[in-house]
Every structure is written in C-alpha cells, then in structure tokens.
Design a protein around this motif. Structure first.
Motif, PDB file in Angstrom:
ATOM      1  N   GLU A   5      82.274 -22.825  65.437  1.00  0.00           N
ATOM      2  CA  GLU A   5      82.426 -21.436  64.964  1.00  0.00           C
ATOM      3  C   GLU A   5      82.293 -21.351  63.449  1.00  0.00           C
ATOM      4  O   GLU A   5      81.699 -20.409  62.928  1.00  0.00           O
ATOM      5  CB  GLU A   5      83.740 -20.824  65.452  1.00  0.00           C
ATOM      6  N   THR A   6      82.826 -22.334  62.740  1.00  0.00           N
ATOM      7  CA  THR A   6      82.667 -22.373  61.285  1.00  0.00           C
ATOM      8  C   THR A   6      81.192 -22.506  60.926  1.00  0.00           C
ATOM      9  O   THR A   6      80.692 -21.829  60.013  1.00  0.00           O
ATOM     10  CB  THR A   6      83.472 -23.555  60.693  1.00  0.00           C
ATOM     11  N   ILE A   7      80.484 -23.345  61.657  1.00  0.00           N
ATOM     12  CA  ILE A   7      79.058 -23.542  61.407  1.00  0.00           C
ATOM     13  C   ILE A   7      78.267 -22.288  61.776  1.00  0.00           C
ATOM     14  O   ILE A   7      77.347 -21.894  61.052  1.00  0.00           O
ATOM     15  CB  ILE A   7      78.550 -24.789  62.165  1.00  0.00           C
ATOM     16  N   ALA A   8      78.646 -21.628  62.878  1.00  0.00           N
ATOM     17  CA  ALA A   8      77.969 -20.382  63.267  1.00  0.00           C
ATOM     18  C   ALA A   8      78.127 -19.315  62.184  1.00  0.00           C
ATOM     19  O   ALA A   8      77.174 -18.578  61.884  1.00  0.00           O
ATOM     20  CB  ALA A   8      78.508 -19.886  64.605  1.00  0.00           C
ATOM     21  N   GLU A   9      79.292 -19.231  61.580  1.00  0.00           N
ATOM     22  CA  GLU A   9      79.510 -18.267  60.497  1.00  0.00           C
ATOM     23  C   GLU A   9      78.674 -18.618  59.268  1.00  0.00           C
ATOM     24  O   GLU A   9      78.083 -17.737  58.630  1.00  0.00           O
ATOM     25  CB  GLU A   9      80.993 -18.189  60.124  1.00  0.00           C
ATOM     26  N   LEU A  10      78.626 -19.914  58.933  1.00  0.00           N
ATOM     27  CA  LEU A  10      77.808 -20.338  57.801  1.00  0.00           C
ATOM     28  C   LEU A  10      76.345 -20.017  58.066  1.00  0.00           C
ATOM     29  O   LEU A  10      75.634 -19.528  57.185  1.00  0.00           O
ATOM     30  CB  LEU A  10      77.994 -21.833  57.529  1.00  0.00           C
ATOM     31  N   ARG A  11      75.871 -20.268  59.274  1.00  0.00           N
ATOM     32  CA  ARG A  11      74.485 -19.966  59.635  1.00  0.00           C
ATOM     33  C   ARG A  11      74.185 -18.489  59.408  1.00  0.00           C
ATOM     34  O   ARG A  11      73.157 -18.127  58.831  1.00  0.00           O
ATOM     35  CB  ARG A  11      74.225 -20.340  61.095  1.00  0.00           C
ATOM     36  N   ALA A  12      75.073 -17.624  59.873  1.00  0.00           N
ATOM     37  CA  ALA A  12      74.870 -16.178  59.704  1.00  0.00           C
ATOM     38  C   ALA A  12      74.793 -15.804  58.226  1.00  0.00           C
ATOM     39  O   ALA A  12      73.945 -15.004  57.822  1.00  0.00           O
ATOM     40  CB  ALA A  12      75.986 -15.408  60.397  1.00  0.00           C
ATOM     41  N   THR A  13      75.632 -16.407  57.417  1.00  0.00           N
ATOM     42  CA  THR A  13      75.637 -16.128  55.980  1.00  0.00           C
ATOM     43  C   THR A  13      74.356 -16.617  55.309  1.00  0.00           C
ATOM     44  O   THR A  13      73.715 -15.887  54.554  1.00  0.00           O
ATOM     45  CB  THR A  13      76.860 -16.804  55.316  1.00  0.00           C
ATOM     46  N   VAL A  14      73.978 -17.856  55.607  1.00  0.00           N
ATOM     47  CA  VAL A  14      72.828 -18.489  54.955  1.00  0.00           C
ATOM     48  C   VAL A  14      71.506 -17.833  55.360  1.00  0.00           C
ATOM     49  O   VAL A  14      70.621 -17.646  54.520  1.00  0.00           O
ATOM     50  CB  VAL A  14      72.809 -20.007  55.257  1.00  0.00           C
ATOM     51  N   LEU A  15      71.371 -17.474  56.624  1.00  0.00           N
ATOM     52  CA  LEU A  15      70.099 -16.931  57.108  1.00  0.00           C
ATOM     53  C   LEU A  15      69.963 -15.416  56.970  1.00  0.00           C
ATOM     54  O   LEU A  15      68.863 -14.882  57.115  1.00  0.00           O
ATOM     55  CB  LEU A  15      69.896 -17.315  58.577  1.00  0.00           C
ATOM     56  N   ARG A  16      71.039 -14.724  56.677  1.00  0.00           N
ATOM     57  CA  ARG A  16      71.031 -13.261  56.687  1.00  0.00           C
ATOM     58  C   ARG A  16      69.904 -12.655  55.856  1.00  0.00           C
ATOM     59  O   ARG A  16      69.141 -11.826  56.345  1.00  0.00           O
ATOM     60  CB  ARG A  16      72.376 -12.713  56.231  1.00  0.00           C
ATOM     61  N   ASP A  17      69.790 -13.023  54.578  1.00  0.00           N
ATOM     62  CA  ASP A  17      68.780 -12.402  53.708  1.00  0.00           C
ATOM     63  C   ASP A  17      67.362 -12.619  54.238  1.00  0.00           C
ATOM     64  O   ASP A  17      66.555 -11.679  54.269  1.00  0.00           O
ATOM     65  CB  ASP A  17      68.885 -12.927  52.275  1.00  0.00           C
ATOM     66  N   ASP A  18      67.048 -13.853  54.655  1.00  0.00           N
ATOM     67  CA  ASP A  18      65.705 -14.126  55.165  1.00  0.00           C
ATOM     68  C   ASP A  18      65.449 -13.384  56.472  1.00  0.00           C
ATOM     69  O   ASP A  18      64.368 -12.836  56.673  1.00  0.00           O
ATOM     70  CB  ASP A  18      65.490 -15.630  55.360  1.00  0.00           C
ATOM     71  N   LEU A  19      66.427 -13.379  57.365  1.00  0.00           N
ATOM     72  CA  LEU A  19      66.247 -12.672  58.637  1.00  0.00           C
ATOM     73  C   LEU A  19      66.122 -11.168  58.422  1.00  0.00           C
ATOM     74  O   LEU A  19      65.312 -10.507  59.087  1.00  0.00           O
ATOM     75  CB  LEU A  19      67.388 -12.997  59.602  1.00  0.00           C
ATOM     76  N   GLU A  20      66.890 -10.612  57.497  1.00  0.00           N
ATOM     77  CA  GLU A  20      66.759  -9.177  57.193  1.00  0.00           C
ATOM     78  C   GLU A  20      65.379  -8.881  56.609  1.00  0.00           C
ATOM     79  O   GLU A  20      64.741  -7.897  56.975  1.00  0.00           O
ATOM     80  CB  GLU A  20      67.862  -8.724  56.244  1.00  0.00           C
ATOM     81  N   ARG A  21      64.914  -9.733  55.706  1.00  0.00           N
ATOM     82  CA  ARG A  21      63.589  -9.556  55.106  1.00  0.00           C
ATOM     83  C   ARG A  21      62.504  -9.555  56.168  1.00  0.00           C
ATOM     84  O   ARG A  21      61.533  -8.810  56.092  1.00  0.00           O
ATOM     85  CB  ARG A  21      63.342 -10.666  54.070  1.00  0.00           C
ATOM     86  N   LEU A  22      62.684 -10.378  57.203  1.00  0.00           N
ATOM     87  CA  LEU A  22      61.712 -10.483  58.286  1.00  0.00           C
ATOM     88  C   LEU A  22      61.958  -9.467  59.407  1.00  0.00           C
ATOM     89  O   LEU A  22      61.227  -9.445  60.399  1.00  0.00           O
ATOM     90  CB  LEU A  22      61.734 -11.904  58.867  1.00  0.00           C
ATOM     91  N   GLY A  23      62.990  -8.634  59.236  1.00  0.00           N
ATOM     92  CA  GLY A  23      63.314  -7.634  60.254  1.00  0.00           C
ATOM     93  C   GLY A  23      63.875  -8.226  61.532  1.00  0.00           C
ATOM     94  O   GLY A  23      63.743  -7.642  62.604  1.00  0.00           O
ATOM     95  N   ARG A  24      64.550  -9.382  61.424  1.00  0.00           N
ATOM     96  CA  ARG A  24      65.013 -10.112  62.601  1.00  0.00           C
ATOM     97  C   ARG A  24      66.526 -10.350  62.646  1.00  0.00           C
ATOM     98  O   ARG A  24      66.997 -11.053  63.534  1.00  0.00           O
ATOM     99  CB  ARG A  24      64.318 -11.479  62.668  1.00  0.00           C
ATOM    100  N   PHE A  25      67.284  -9.790  61.711  1.00  0.00           N
ATOM    101  CA  PHE A  25      68.719 -10.087  61.699  1.00  0.00           C
ATOM    102  C   PHE A  25      69.436  -9.329  62.808  1.00  0.00           C
ATOM    103  O   PHE A  25      69.288  -8.128  62.951  1.00  0.00           O
ATOM    104  CB  PHE A  25      69.356  -9.749  60.348  1.00  0.00           C
ATOM    105  N   ASP A  26      70.207 -10.058  63.585  1.00  0.00           N
ATOM    106  CA  ASP A  26      71.079  -9.501  64.616  1.00  0.00           C
ATOM    107  C   ASP A  26      72.413 -10.219  64.487  1.00  0.00           C
ATOM    108  O   ASP A  26      72.485 -11.449  64.650  1.00  0.00           O
ATOM    109  CB  ASP A  26      70.463  -9.729  65.996  1.00  0.00           C
ATOM    110  N   GLU A  27      73.443  -9.469  64.172  1.00  0.00           N
ATOM    111  CA  GLU A  27      74.786 -10.004  63.894  1.00  0.00           C
ATOM    112  C   GLU A  27      75.290 -10.959  64.972  1.00  0.00           C
ATOM    113  O   GLU A  27      75.885 -11.988  64.669  1.00  0.00           O
ATOM    114  CB  GLU A  27      75.758  -8.824  63.748  1.00  0.00           C
TER     115      GLU A  27
END
Length: 140
Positions: A5-27
């Motif tokens: 769960e700690t790693i899943a949260e870090l993943r969401a934080t680290v990938l958020r900007d790139d996924l949003e830029r690509l129109g692919r972010f889903d919480e």
C-alpha cells in the motif's frame, strides 16, 4: 507484501503528472495496477537514512530481466539515488550476461535516466516506450 500500500501510494504520486499529461490518470487504477502485478519476491525496498525512499522490481524472464515499479520519492529524485540503485542492478544483470527490458511513459523524465544508463528504445506508442539494455552497455 506489508509495503504494497505504501508503494501503491508512491506510484500514484510519482506517475500522476505524466499520466495526467497523457490523459490517462485514474485515481483508483494507478494504485490497482501496482497491487495486481506486485511481486514481493522480486521487489526491493529502497531506504535512505533508514527511511522508506522507494522501490524497484527486477523480475526474471526467459530472455533476461524486466525492470518494473522503479519509484523514488519525489524529494529524492535528481540526487543520484536512482542512478546508484540502477547501477547496482545493472552490475548484477551484467554479471549474468542478461539483457534488461522496461516500459516507461512517453515523455517521462525517467526515460532520460534509462538512456544515460545504456537503455535504447525498442518500440514506442502514444503512451509507452519499450526499452532494452544489452549486457555490458556502458553508461553515458
């Protein structure tokens, strides 16, 4: 598994900007994809000063290894921690004479890190870039 769960949260934080830029972010999906593919057997937790700093998975495959889930806390990025971890992993795979493959999001700053360590693009699509590093390829 205690760290998933700690790693899943870090993943969401680290990938958020790139996924949003690509129109692919889903919480939800960004975390669930980690949970679905997490391998405690092949994942190492990265610590700095005794504190959780990130993780990396090096999964064996028939034709080498897959580098997956390499996430580093944003406040530690750009300080050489990721390069040190990557160098250590690549020393190990070089000793095995094994190539390493990975997939990185198109336009991610991580792609430059991988290129500096000898990875080259094998294939790219609008979202993902597949990269490979052959054994013994020198860093730039």
């Amino acid at each position: 598994m205690a760290d998933v769960e700690t790693i899943a949260e870090l993943r969401a934080t680290v990938l958020r900007d790139d996924l949003e830029r690509l129109g692919r972010f889903d919480e939800h999906r960004v975390r669930q994809r980690l949970r679905d593919s997490f391998s405690s057997r092949h994942t190492s937790v990265i610590t700095v000063g005794g504190a959780f700093a990130g993780c990396v998975t090096l999964r064996p495959a028939d034709d080498g290894h897959w580098l997956e889930h390499f996430y580093l806390a944003p406040e530690l990025q750009g300080q050489g921690v990721g390069s040190a971890v990557l160098r250590s992993l690549l020393d190990r795979t070089d000793a095995e004479d094994a190539p390493v493959r990975l997939i990185v999001l198109r336009g991610s700053a991580a792609q430059r890190l991988y290129e500096r360590h000898g990875f080259t693009v094998e294939h790219a699509d609008p979202i993902d870039v597949s990269m490979v590093r052959r054994p013994g390829t020198p860093a730039r």
